[in-house]
Design a protein around this motif. Sequence first.
Motif, short mmCIF file in Angstrom:
data_model
loop_
_atom_site.label_atom_id
_atom_site.label_comp_id
_atom_site.label_asym_id
_atom_site.label_seq_id
_atom_site.Cartn_x
_atom_site.Cartn_y
_atom_site.Cartn_z
N GLU A 140 40.59 38.83 44.58
CA GLU A 140 41.41 39.38 43.51
C GLU A 140 40.80 40.67 42.95
N THR A 141 39.47 40.70 42.88
CA THR A 141 38.80 41.90 42.38
C THR A 141 38.97 43.05 43.36
N GLU A 142 38.84 42.78 44.65
CA GLU A 142 39.03 43.84 45.63
C GLU A 142 40.47 44.33 45.64
N ALA A 143 41.42 43.45 45.33
CA ALA A 143 42.82 43.89 45.23
C ALA A 143 42.99 44.87 44.08
N LEU A 144 42.27 44.67 42.97
CA LEU A 144 42.31 45.64 41.87
C LEU A 144 41.78 46.99 42.33
N ILE A 145 40.67 46.97 43.05
CA ILE A 145 40.08 48.22 43.53
C ILE A 145 41.05 48.96 44.44
N GLU A 146 41.69 48.21 45.35
CA GLU A 146 42.64 48.84 46.25
C GLU A 146 43.85 49.39 45.50
N ALA A 147 44.34 48.65 44.51
CA ALA A 147 45.48 49.12 43.73
C ALA A 147 45.14 50.40 42.97
N TYR A 148 43.92 50.49 42.50
CA TYR A 148 43.52 51.67 41.72
C TYR A 148 43.23 52.86 42.63
N PHE A 149 42.40 52.67 43.66
CA PHE A 149 41.91 53.80 44.46
C PHE A 149 42.66 53.99 45.78
N GLY A 150 43.46 53.00 46.18
CA GLY A 150 44.16 53.10 47.45
C GLY A 150 43.37 52.54 48.62
N ARG A 151 42.10 52.25 48.42
CA ARG A 151 41.27 51.65 49.46
C ARG A 151 40.07 50.97 48.80
N ARG A 189 34.39 55.26 34.87
CA ARG A 189 35.73 54.86 35.31
C ARG A 189 35.79 53.40 35.77
N SER A 190 34.84 52.99 36.59
CA SER A 190 34.90 51.65 37.18
C SER A 190 34.64 50.54 36.16
N TYR A 191 34.19 50.90 34.96
CA TYR A 191 33.92 49.85 33.97
C TYR A 191 35.20 49.11 33.58
N ASP A 192 36.30 49.82 33.40
CA ASP A 192 37.54 49.15 33.01
C ASP A 192 37.95 48.11 34.05
N ILE A 193 37.76 48.43 35.32
CA ILE A 193 38.10 47.46 36.36
C ILE A 193 37.13 46.28 36.31
N GLY A 194 35.84 46.57 36.16
CA GLY A 194 34.85 45.50 36.12
C GLY A 194 35.00 44.58 34.94
N VAL A 195 35.20 45.14 33.75
CA VAL A 195 35.31 44.28 32.57
C VAL A 195 36.59 43.46 32.62
N PHE A 196 37.67 44.02 33.18
CA PHE A 196 38.91 43.25 33.31
C PHE A 196 38.72 42.09 34.30
N ALA A 197 38.11 42.37 35.44
CA ALA A 197 37.85 41.30 36.41
C ALA A 197 36.95 40.23 35.82
N CYS A 198 35.99 40.64 35.00
CA CYS A 198 35.08 39.71 34.34
C CYS A 198 35.83 38.83 33.35
N GLU A 199 36.60 39.44 32.48
CA GLU A 199 37.28 38.68 31.42
C GLU A 199 38.35 37.75 31.96
N MET A 200 38.95 38.11 33.11
CA MET A 200 40.02 37.28 33.67
C MET A 200 39.53 36.34 34.76
N PHE A 201 38.20 36.24 34.96
CA PHE A 201 37.61 35.29 35.89
C PHE A 201 38.16 35.48 37.31
N LEU A 202 38.30 36.71 37.75
CA LEU A 202 38.88 36.97 39.06
C LEU A 202 37.85 36.73 40.16
N ASP A 203 38.34 36.23 41.29
CA ASP A 203 37.44 36.00 42.41
C ASP A 203 37.29 37.30 43.21
N ASP A 204 36.52 37.23 44.31
CA ASP A 204 36.22 38.44 45.08
C ASP A 204 37.49 39.08 45.63
#
Length: 316
Positions: A241-252, A224-239
């Motif tokens: 921004e990446t944690e915001a993705l995690i929070e948006a997906y999982f709620g925390r 499951r977490s691969y889609d979040i990781g590869v997206f953060a990788c491809e879009m050059f997101l910083d820490d």
Amino acid sequence: MILNRRLGEGETADERTAEAAIRRVPQWQDRLHDVSYGMLVGGLNNRNWRISVAGDTRDYFLKVPGAGTEIFIDRAASNEAAVNAHRLGIAPEVIFYAPEDGTEVHEFLDGYLTCTTADFARPEIRADVIGLFRTLHSGPRLSLVKTIFDLIDEHLEQARTLQSDMPGDLGWLLHHYERIRAAMLASGLDLVTCYNDPMPGNFLIAPGRPMRLIDYEFASTNERSYDIGVFACEMFLDDDETEALIEAYFGRVTPQMIARVNLNRILADLKWGSWAVVNRKLSDWDFDFQKYGLWKYMRGKAMMRDPRFADWLRRA
């Protein structure tokens, strides 16, 4: 774009191939004289076309798979994923699929534009992407189970077979790759249908309409977490921004998910780096696959040297 050809007017080999594909679509058998078509720009591996049928309220998208793409793409799984995604309300309808060669016809999403990397600088666009991933992940698992480790291993074997030019420090990279594998498998993989290939052009946006996700060629049942990781990788997101993705997906945000997503960023670079050096041996496209692949390996190596790497392994 201009749909500047009608059936029988094809002059190039690509146009004649497109016409042969159009003639195979059952829904158009009695209306072939109403069909016009034109090639779309883009697509590294396939030839893509827009189709218009006089009297229809919508146009269509035709994909003719490129020669040799079967080494990377399971066309049956791609079709299964596209059909499921349409049922989930996030993808266009599949009109036709030819299992013998993977030719596809989908509805054309008129009024939508493809995203660019710049679009993903906007937090609201990134939130829409996470919404798509959550919906896709909630659907039925694909028959094809290929985890990120399966995908990397497959490309590495292809590279050995084709004698691809690999980085000089491949042994060092693979040593740390195995450390990542051991850490993630120790706590178990959370398997869902994953998209796996977040190229900007695969996300479509239109004012006042929901984002859509197209082109499921690389989809598989994966972590499951691969889609979040590869997206953060491809879009050059910083820490942050990446944690915001995690929070948006999982709620925390948890230390374990930070670790897994960052390890998946590394795995994404190893996967697409390996894909690229293999493609260098197969493709005649005017694109420097070798340079792209080696750059991917270098970025993955940089993250392996991050002082937090050992902590990511421990927490994964």
